[in-house]
Every structure is written in C-alpha cells, then in structure tokens.
Design a protein around this motif. Structure first.
Motif, PDB file in Angstrom:
ATOM      1  N   GLU A   8     -16.884  12.373  14.094  1.00 45.16           N
ATOM      2  CA  GLU A   8     -15.501  12.787  14.349  1.00 45.16           C
ATOM      3  C   GLU A   8     -15.063  12.404  15.762  1.00 45.16           C
ATOM      4  O   GLU A   8     -13.945  11.912  15.964  1.00 45.16           O
ATOM      5  N   ASP A   9     -15.942  12.619  16.736  1.00 46.98           N
ATOM      6  CA  ASP A   9     -15.595  12.310  18.123  1.00 46.98           C
ATOM      7  C   ASP A   9     -15.420  10.811  18.336  1.00 46.98           C
ATOM      8  O   ASP A   9     -14.577  10.378  19.121  1.00 46.98           O
ATOM      9  N   LEU A  10     -16.244  10.015  17.653  1.00 40.91           N
ATOM     10  CA  LEU A  10     -16.141   8.569  17.803  1.00 40.91           C
ATOM     11  C   LEU A  10     -14.814   8.063  17.274  1.00 40.91           C
ATOM     12  O   LEU A  10     -14.170   7.201  17.889  1.00 40.91           O
ATOM     13  N   LEU A  11     -14.379   8.587  16.145  1.00 36.69           N
ATOM     14  CA  LEU A  11     -13.078   8.196  15.602  1.00 36.69           C
ATOM     15  C   LEU A  11     -11.960   8.572  16.566  1.00 36.69           C
ATOM     16  O   LEU A  11     -11.046   7.777  16.816  1.00 36.69           O
ATOM     17  N   ARG A  12     -12.049   9.773  17.135  1.00 37.18           N
ATOM     18  CA  ARG A  12     -11.029  10.188  18.095  1.00 37.18           C
ATOM     19  C   ARG A  12     -11.053   9.309  19.344  1.00 37.18           C
ATOM     20  O   ARG A  12     -10.006   8.933  19.875  1.00 37.18           O
ATOM     21  N   ALA A  13     -12.257   8.961  19.816  1.00 37.23           N
ATOM     22  CA  ALA A  13     -12.370   8.103  20.996  1.00 37.23           C
ATOM     23  C   ALA A  13     -11.733   6.740  20.753  1.00 37.23           C
ATOM     24  O   ALA A  13     -11.059   6.185  21.630  1.00 37.23           O
ATOM     25  N   GLU A  14     -11.936   6.182  19.568  1.00 37.32           N
ATOM     26  CA  GLU A  14     -11.324   4.893  19.240  1.00 37.32           C
ATOM     27  C   GLU A  14      -9.807   5.008  19.216  1.00 37.32           C
ATOM     28  O   GLU A  14      -9.101   4.099  19.682  1.00 37.32           O
ATOM     29  N   MET A  15      -9.300   6.118  18.684  1.00 35.45           N
ATOM     30  CA  MET A  15      -7.848   6.311  18.651  1.00 35.45           C
ATOM     31  C   MET A  15      -7.260   6.473  20.057  1.00 35.45           C
ATOM     32  O   MET A  15      -6.111   6.118  20.313  1.00 35.45           O
ATOM     33  N   ILE A  16      -8.054   7.022  20.972  1.00 33.98           N
ATOM     34  CA  ILE A  16      -7.598   7.150  22.357  1.00 33.98           C
ATOM     35  C   ILE A  16      -7.687   5.814  23.075  1.00 33.98           C
ATOM     36  O   ILE A  16      -6.761   5.389  23.774  1.00 33.98           O
ATOM     37  N   ALA A  17      -8.844   5.141  22.924  1.00 29.63           N
ATOM     38  CA  ALA A  17      -9.124   3.961  23.737  1.00 29.63           C
ATOM     39  C   ALA A  17      -8.284   2.747  23.352  1.00 29.63           C
ATOM     40  O   ALA A  17      -7.826   2.004  24.234  1.00 29.63           O
ATOM     41  N   LEU A  18      -8.078   2.523  22.060  1.00 24.53           N
ATOM     42  CA  LEU A  18      -7.419   1.283  21.632  1.00 24.53           C
ATOM     43  C   LEU A  18      -5.994   1.146  22.171  1.00 24.53           C
ATOM     44  O   LEU A  18      -5.659   0.106  22.756  1.00 24.53           O
ATOM     45  N   PRO A  19      -5.113   2.126  22.010  1.00 24.92           N
ATOM     46  CA  PRO A  19      -3.757   1.933  22.537  1.00 24.92           C
ATOM     47  C   PRO A  19      -3.709   1.834  24.061  1.00 24.92           C
ATOM     48  O   PRO A  19      -2.943   1.033  24.607  1.00 24.92           O
ATOM     49  N   ILE A  20      -4.532   2.637  24.761  1.00 28.21           N
ATOM     50  CA  ILE A  20      -4.538   2.550  26.220  1.00 28.21           C
ATOM     51  C   ILE A  20      -5.054   1.186  26.664  1.00 28.21           C
ATOM     52  O   ILE A  20      -4.519   0.567  27.594  1.00 28.21           O
ATOM     53  N   THR A  21      -6.092   0.704  25.987  1.00 30.97           N
ATOM     54  CA  THR A  21      -6.638  -0.615  26.311  1.00 30.97           C
ATOM     55  C   THR A  21      -5.598  -1.701  26.103  1.00 30.97           C
ATOM     56  O   THR A  21      -5.462  -2.621  26.926  1.00 30.97           O
ATOM     57  N   LEU A  22      -4.853  -1.616  25.017  1.00 29.49           N
ATOM     58  CA  LEU A  22      -3.829  -2.624  24.747  1.00 29.49           C
ATOM     59  C   LEU A  22      -2.756  -2.616  25.834  1.00 29.49           C
ATOM     60  O   LEU A  22      -2.324  -3.685  26.304  1.00 29.49           O
ATOM     61  N   VAL A  23      -2.338  -1.438  26.266  1.00 29.47           N
ATOM     62  CA  VAL A  23      -1.337  -1.346  27.342  1.00 29.47           C
ATOM     63  C   VAL A  23      -1.879  -1.972  28.624  1.00 29.47           C
ATOM     64  O   VAL A  23      -1.180  -2.739  29.305  1.00 29.47           O
ATOM     65  N   LEU A  24      -3.133  -1.671  28.957  1.00 24.77           N
ATOM     66  CA  LEU A  24      -3.717  -2.231  30.177  1.00 24.77           C
ATOM     67  C   LEU A  24      -3.844  -3.743  30.082  1.00 24.77           C
ATOM     68  O   LEU A  24      -3.617  -4.465  31.071  1.00 24.77           O
ATOM     69  N   LEU A  25      -4.205  -4.236  28.905  1.00 19.71           N
ATOM     70  CA  LEU A  25      -4.321  -5.686  28.738  1.00 19.71           C
ATOM     71  C   LEU A  25      -2.960  -6.368  28.887  1.00 19.71           C
ATOM     72  O   LEU A  25      -2.862  -7.459  29.469  1.00 19.71           O
ATOM     73  N   VAL A  26      -1.923  -5.749  28.360  1.00 14.67           N
ATOM     74  CA  VAL A  26      -0.577  -6.308  28.526  1.00 14.67           C
ATOM     75  C   VAL A  26      -0.206  -6.328  30.002  1.00 14.67           C
ATOM     76  O   VAL A  26       0.391  -7.302  30.506  1.00 14.67           O
ATOM     77  N   MET A  27      -0.585  -5.283  30.740  1.00 14.27           N
ATOM     78  CA  MET A  27      -0.292  -5.252  32.169  1.00 14.27           C
ATOM     79  C   MET A  27      -1.071  -6.326  32.917  1.00 14.27           C
ATOM     80  O   MET A  27      -0.574  -6.920  33.879  1.00 14.27           O
ATOM     81  N   VAL A  28      -2.309  -6.583  32.491  1.00 11.26           N
ATOM     82  CA  VAL A  28      -3.127  -7.606  33.153  1.00 11.26           C
ATOM     83  C   VAL A  28      -2.606  -9.006  32.852  1.00 11.26           C
ATOM     84  O   VAL A  28      -2.446  -9.836  33.750  1.00 11.26           O
ATOM     85  N   PHE A  29      -2.332  -9.282  31.568  1.00 12.10           N
ATOM     86  CA  PHE A  29      -1.925 -10.624  31.168  1.00 12.10           C
ATOM     87  C   PHE A  29      -0.422 -10.845  31.240  1.00 12.10           C
ATOM     88  O   PHE A  29       0.031 -11.975  31.392  1.00 12.10           O
ATOM     89  N   GLY A  30       0.339  -9.765  31.067  1.00 12.57           N
ATOM     90  CA  GLY A  30       1.783  -9.928  30.984  1.00 12.57           C
ATOM     91  C   GLY A  30       2.237 -10.334  29.605  1.00 12.57           C
ATOM     92  O   GLY A  30       3.360 -10.042  29.211  1.00 12.57           O
ATOM     93  N   SER A  31       1.362 -10.954  28.843  1.00 14.97           N
ATOM     94  CA  SER A  31       1.703 -11.473  27.520  1.00 14.97           C
ATOM     95  C   SER A  31       1.052 -10.631  26.433  1.00 14.97           C
ATOM     96  O   SER A  31      -0.150 -10.357  26.483  1.00 14.97           O
ATOM     97  N   ALA A  32       1.846 -10.234  25.438  1.00 14.21           N
ATOM     98  CA  ALA A  32       1.297  -9.468  24.324  1.00 14.21           C
ATOM     99  C   ALA A  32       0.345 -10.318  23.497  1.00 14.21           C
ATOM    100  O   ALA A  32      -0.657  -9.823  22.967  1.00 14.21           O
ATOM    101  N   VAL A  33       0.635 -11.621  23.373  1.00 18.89           N
ATOM    102  CA  VAL A  33      -0.239 -12.511  22.611  1.00 18.89           C
ATOM    103  C   VAL A  33      -1.604 -12.604  23.276  1.00 18.89           C
ATOM    104  O   VAL A  33      -2.650 -12.452  22.631  1.00 18.89           O
ATOM    105  N   ALA A  34      -1.620 -12.840  24.582  1.00 13.66           N
ATOM    106  CA  ALA A  34      -2.890 -12.927  25.305  1.00 13.66           C
ATOM    107  C   ALA A  34      -3.640 -11.601  25.253  1.00 13.66           C
ATOM    108  O   ALA A  34      -4.870 -11.572  25.188  1.00 13.66           O
TER     109      ALA A  34
END
Length: 766
Positions: free
Chosen positions: A184-210
C-alpha cells in the motif's frame, strides 16, 4: 516501417547505426517489451517474503527449524489475544469461550501446537491484571503458505466471541501486515513521486517532451525489474522490501541517465548538428559515461550477494536488474526516440509562461557553477578542511550505534499485530521473544539434562531454566518434572527454555547466548531465540563485510581508472564517496535509534538499528554517489584531454554538470522521500537516509569537496606510472575524442607554467 538514412559525411558509429536504423521499430519493440513485463511481473508482491534477516546456515536457524519440526508448541507464530472485558480471564463464561476457541483452532488445517492459558494454566499466558490471556499456535508451511492460512483464519477468529474479543498477533501476523503495508505504501509513494518528478523535469528541461523521456525510461526499468523478480521467486526467496528499491532506483537512475543523455543531445543540437550526428556524438560521450556509471552502481549493489541473508540478496537482485535495464533503455530506446524527435525534443516549452515579460537569458550556461568552482579553488584548503570536518561531525552519532532485530515495532502503532505484541510486552510476564531456547539432540537423558539445566541456571542474567528435567534456578532444581516431561527426556531430543532477567536483545542477553554456547554438555545442544539470532546475524555480517567492501573498492578503483587513466582519482573517488555517507549514518542513529523526531516522522524507536540495514544503505548510497562522481569526472577528463589545463578542466566539469547533478539529486531525493513516507520503519529509514546521502553528495561533496581536493592535488591528479598509462591507452574509455594534451611525459607537474596557466584567473588569485 521508416528507415532513417545516415548522411555519409557524418561520423555515425556502429552502435548509433544499430539503434537508430529503424527507430520506430525500436520503440515498438520497447513497447512490446514493456507490455510483456506487465504480464510477467503481475502478482510479484504476493510471492515475496517479509523476513530474510537470518543467516540460513547459522546455529540459531538450525535450532529454530528443529524446534518447529519436533516441538511446534515451542515456536508459536500465531497468537490470539483474548480480552475478557470487565470480567477476568478466570470467569467461568470467559474460560469456557477460551477453551472453545482453542479447541476450534486446534481443528484447523495447517495449525498445530495449540496451547492456551485455560488448558495449561501457565502464568506466562495470562496478563498480570487478569484481563487478557493468550491462545498460541503454530501455522505450518513456508511464508507464502502461512500467509494464505492466516488470510483464511483471521476473519474466523478476529472480533467478538460472546464474552470476549479476540485480536490477532504473532510472527505470521506481523509478516503479513508488513507485506500488505509495504504494498500500500509503495503505491502511495509512486502516486506522490511521479507528478512531482514530472514537474521538476519540466523545470529542468523547459520542454514537456524532453521531460517525458526520463519517465518513460524509468517505467521500463521498474516494470522490467518486477518481471525479473517475479521469475526469481520461482527459484529463491525474495524480500518484499526490494520493491521499494526497484521503484526508487528505477525512477532515480533512469532520470539520471536520461538527463545526462538528453542534455548532451540538446547541447549537440545547439551547435548546429543534425539529429543523427548529434545522437552519435551523445552516445560516444554521455553514452560511455552512462555505461560506466551503471557498472559502478551495479557493482556496489552486487556486493550484497556475498551475504547469506535473503533480505540483502534481494536488494542485489533488484538493484542489478533495475540498473542494467535502466542503462539499456537509456542506451537503446532513448537514442531511437531522440533520432525521431530531433529538434522537437524542445517542443511544448511550458516554462514560457513563467518567462513572459522577462528578458531572455544571455551568457554561458552554468556560469554560476563556474563562479563557485573558481571560488572553491581559490580557497581550496579552507573549503576542504571545513567540509571534511563538517561531514565527520555529522557522522559521529554512528559511533554509539546499537544493532538489533526487526520486530512488530516496524509497523505503525495502530497495526493490529503491533498492538497485540505491545500488550504482551507491557502486561505479560517474560514478554514475547525474550527467552533463549535450546534443542538437545542425541538422546540426552534426564540426568544429563538436569546437570546441564543446573549449570545454565547458575549463569549470570538467568532467571530460570525450564525443561524436561524440571525447573532450575540459581544452580539447583526448584520444581520436578511431570511424568510426560520425564518420558520425553528419554526420547531422541528435548528442548529447554532459558528465561533471562534482561531484555530480549540487550547486551546481557547476547553475552548469555555466548556463555550458553561455551558449555559442553554430553549431547548436541543448539541455541536459538531472538538474542541468538541477533548474535549469529552480527557475526555473519562481520565475517562477510570485508569481502563486500573489497569488491566495491577494487572494482570501483578499476572502473574509475579505465575512465580517467589516473591512479589518484580512483582513490579520491572511493574516499570522498565514503565520506559523503557520514551524514546518513549519523542521522540513522540520532533519529531512528535515539528516537529524535519519532513524533513528526511517526515511528516507534526500539533503541537499536536492524543489523542488515546499514549494509544495505551503504551499498545503495555508495553506488548512487559514484553515479554522480562519474558524471562529473567524465566532463573534467574530457576537457583535460582537450586542453591539458587541469584547473580550467575542473571548472569546466563543474560548470557543465553542477546543475545537472543537483537537479538529478533533487529528483532522486523526492523519490526517496516519497518512499520514506512509508509506515514501516525500515523503509522510512531507507528512503529518508538515502535522500539525505544523495543531497549531501551532490550539494556538498561534488560542489565543494571534489573541486577543492582536485585543486590541492593539482596536475598530479592525472599521474599514472608508465605501464598503467600504456594499459589505459589500449583499453581505457573516456568521453573525449582528442588525445590528451600533457606538458610532461609522465603526467607530472612541469617545471614551468604555460601561457594558459599564467592567464588562468584561479592561479592568478594565488
């Protein structure tokens, strides 16, 4: 199917030609692989175990299995805690219901060795205030079979039964709750980490595709590793805790590798290169670095295979698989995607909204990191001394570490099995797991058992010895055995229970285990119990730890030498990496052993650290630190090969990779912190500890200590004896394509300074 034509005039290597010849086919095959791994890895968590901390070849493990086989009542793993409410457990109605429950449980499939307070009258099975009593039993079979039996039994017995209320506890219940809680905790961790990671990656690359490319590599790595683990469960035990590492490293390393490759690809495009030559240059440079990085991380994790505990070996299985799959996806799938995307890798610039109305950035990328590198190198002794002193100070709490075993307190306080065990700890004489148990084999006989029991009862910290020869305390018999016990002593084997005066796993109990094993009865005596398991685990870890450390050190030294051609840099890398972990080890003791922040972090401090966990955290954190170290060293080496200017190369390396390493570390830390939100203490410690280690490595060691130390060692940093230089020339790999430009034949500091060195602002500052 589309085929990409390679311009004949461009330098397109064989690997680039292979992975980009039919990029759409490559991506289709990757999609098919991912779909197959979803099917192959389904249900993996249900087949994993939640134990694995014991050495299977130890005396305590042998004794435990022997007791399970011959004396199942001595090894109960299922406990029914019967609460009599306002009445006492001796109330006739309560006693009748207790006996009925025990009789019903004894008739269940896969259950043996049922005993209860009402049938035995044993005071250890009754709470001191007489409000609760215990029905104990053993559920037979391996972990998987025991879990299935518990899922069948628990609904029948949990809850109200006339005048009593029943709660479920015992080892089998603890392990089942650990397994379900981690899932249960692993599923919750994935739900927390994935969207935050995507936002940070967009900030790093500037591009949603990258930004989506690293996530794609991470998903392939995670799903692929789950399929590998599912296959391994057919042949060996695999710990459910390993799934946490799969998610963390799958996302973290995939993001690291993809960041490095996509960043280099965009740099090549910015110079005017066409997509295919840009992919080729990226694979010749960043691709080699990713390969070296993956090998160093895999070696660090593979070192856990030398330990016999399947808890540690499981992390090696998961870690090696996820590293290799992440690197494979980064070196096969990612180039195909980049070849198709070309300049469109910069599409969907979501950061334009934030930049609206602001002037465009000008100047060289990484200018701030270049300034930091120059500042550190101008004051290299100060930065080196201050950083080392600070890291050592943060690690000092680890000097008072106490090692223990994992128990129900890994679970949240509200977990049913934790509540049951805590009730037993607080209200029942002896407490759970506090005794030392001995199986005597070889037809010991009543007289020999009596003499042995008397000797044991005279040892320090022994309260009483119970066995077929009676009860003994202070070196003499205090109660005679019944006829059944006396008859059992004449059979092939017998067991004794040594009740201790102290806690289950304190230093006195561990010393007692050693004292018991130092006795020489005229029969074979094997010792088990919580303290014995801890003693054997500590001995097993201590015996194999030098081998694991040697494997990590030797292979890391070799790989970094192949990357750099230097003798000093590999030694620096190993020492500085180890130094970067001090804060993690210090925090482990200060927070989790001593209990600071136990309220905000919501865990129960047991006053010790599970014995295998520091080994696991060292191997994982060391590998991740080497990951960042290879990224930095590869760019420094590339520039040094091109110019021969040591100081400028260090500045160049930090300028080019400082932001990248920091971004990668921040994203990995987010993933690890998400893992650290787990309600299981070991998982919480793993996630938060490695997050701290990664941030300290990226923001302190790579940014401050490495440039300071390399400035102090100067161009001697690159020295190697002649035979090793010639060996590196033949088999070494590096990012740069130019031959090294050196001032001296042996790489030593030349007697005079070059014109470039005279113009160097850092040297001029001295």
């Amino acid at each position: 199917m589309t085929t990409v034509n390679h311009p004949s005039g461009d330098r397109i290597g064989g690997w680039t030609r292979l992975v980009t010849a039919r990029p759409r086919l490559s991506l289709l095959l990757a999609l098919l692989f991912t779909a197959l791994t979803v099917v192959a890895g389904s249900g993996v968590a249900d087949r994993m175990g939640s134990g694995g901390w014991e050495d299977p070849a130890s005396q305590s493990t042998y004794a435990t299995k022997a007791l399970e086989k011959h004396f199942p009542t001595s090894q109960p793993n299922l406990i029914l805690l019967v609460d009599s409410g306002k009445a006492t457990v001796d109330d006739p109605a309560v006693a009748a219901e207790g006996r009925a429950l025990a009789k019903k449980l004894a008739g269940e499939e896969s259950v043996t060795g049922v005993t209860s307070y009402w049938d035995s009258g044993a005071p250890t099975l009754r709470q001191r205030d007489r409000g609760e009593a215990i029905i104990a039993a053993r559920v037979t079979g391996d972990e998987s079979a025991a879990n299935e039996a518990l899922e069948r039994l628990a609904p029948r017995y949990r809850g109200d039964h006339g005048p009593v209320e029943v709660s479920i506890g015992g080892l089998v219940a603890v392990r089942h709750e650990l397994q379900t809680t981690i899932q249960e905790d692993l599923l919750r961790a994935e739900m927390i980490a994935l969207p935050i990671t995507l936002v940070l990656l967009v900030m790093v690359f500037g591009s949603a595709v990258a930004a989506l490319l690293p996530l794609g590599v991470g998903i392939i790595a995670i799903l692929g590793t789950n399929a590998v683990l599912r296959g391994l469960t057919e042949f060996t035990d695999v710990s459910v805790f390993a799934q946490n590492l799969t998610t963390a490293l799958g996302l973290g390393l995939a993001i690291d590798y993809a960041l490095f490759i996509v960043r280099r690809f965009r740099e090549e495009l910015a110079t005017g290169a066409e997509p295919l030559p840009a992919v080729a240059a990226t694979l010749r440079t960043a691709g080699r670095t990713v390969l070296f990085s993956a090998l160093t991380v895999a070696v660090s994790l593979a070192a856990m295979l030398v330990f016999p505990q399947y808890f540690l070996r499981s992390f090696a299985y998961a870690g090696i698989a996820v590293v290799l799959i992440a690197a494979g996806a980064a070196l096969v799938v990612l180039p195909a995607a980049l070849a198709l995307l070309g300049d469109r890798v910069n599409s969907l610039d979501l950061m334009k909204l934030l930049r609206r109305g602001r002037p465009a950035r000008t100047g060289e990328p990484g200018k701030g990191w270049g300034w930091l590198a120059r500042l550190v190198m101008r004051r290299a002794p100060l930065f080196a001394l201050a950083t080392v002193a600070g890291l050592v100070a943060l690690g000092l709490p680890f000097l008072k570490v106490e090692f223990g075993t994992a128990d129900d307190r890994q679970l949240p306080r509200s977990a049913e099995s934790h509540v049951v065990q805590q009730h037993i700890r607080d209200g029942f004489p002896g407490g759970p797991g506090g005794a030392v148990e001995i199986i005597a084999e070889g037809r010991p006989g009543t007289r020999a058992l009596a003499d042995y029991s008397a000797e044991l009862s005279a040892l320090p910290d022994v309260r009483r010895v119970d066995g077929p020869a009676g009860q003994f305390a202070g070196g003499r018999q205090v109660a005679r055995p019944g006829p059944a016990e006396a008859a059992r002593a004449a059979e092939g084997s017998a067991y004794l229970t040594v009740l201790t005066k102290g806690e289950a796993v304190d230093a006195a109990s561990q010393d007692l285990v050693r004292d018991i094993r130092a006795q020489h009865p005229p029969f074979q005596a094997s010792v088990t119990g919580t303290a014995a398991v801890l003693v054997d685990t500590k001995d097993s870890i201590a015996d194999r730890l030098p081998w694991a450390a040697a494997i990590i050190a030797i292979v890391t030294l070799l790989l970094v030498f192949l990357l750099t051609g230097s003798v000093l840099i590999p030694i620096q890398a190993v020492l500085l990496n180890a130094l970067s972990l001090t804060a993690m080890f210090g925090a482990m003791v200060w927070v989790f052993q001593d209990g600071h922040l136990s309220g905000p972090l919501s865990f129960t401090s047991t006053g010790d650290i599970e014995t295998t966990l520091p080994v696991l955290m060292f191997c994982v954190a060391f590998g991740l630190s080497m990951d960042y170290g290879v990224f930095l060293l590869s760019r420094i080496k590339e520039e040094y090969d091109r110019t021969g200017d040591h100081t400028a190369a260090v500045e160049f390396g930090l300028r080019r990779t400082g932001g990248l390493i920091t971004a990668a570390a921040l994203i990995l830390a987010v993933v690890m912190v998400a893992i650290g939100t787990s309600r299981v203490t070991n998982t919480k410690m793993l996630g938060l500890g490695i997050a701290l280690a990664v941030l300290m490595d990226a923001m302190v060691v790579r940014s401050l200590l490495v440039p300071a130390v390399m400035r102090l060692t100067g161009r001697a940093t690159w020295w190697a004896p002649g035979p090793l230089r010639r060996l590196h020339a033949r088999i070494g790999l590096s990012e740069g394509e130019s031959a090294p430009v050196r001032s001296g034949d042996d790489g030593e500091e030349p007697g005079s300074r070059s014109e470039e060195e005279l113009r160097d602002p850092v040297r001029a500052g001295h």
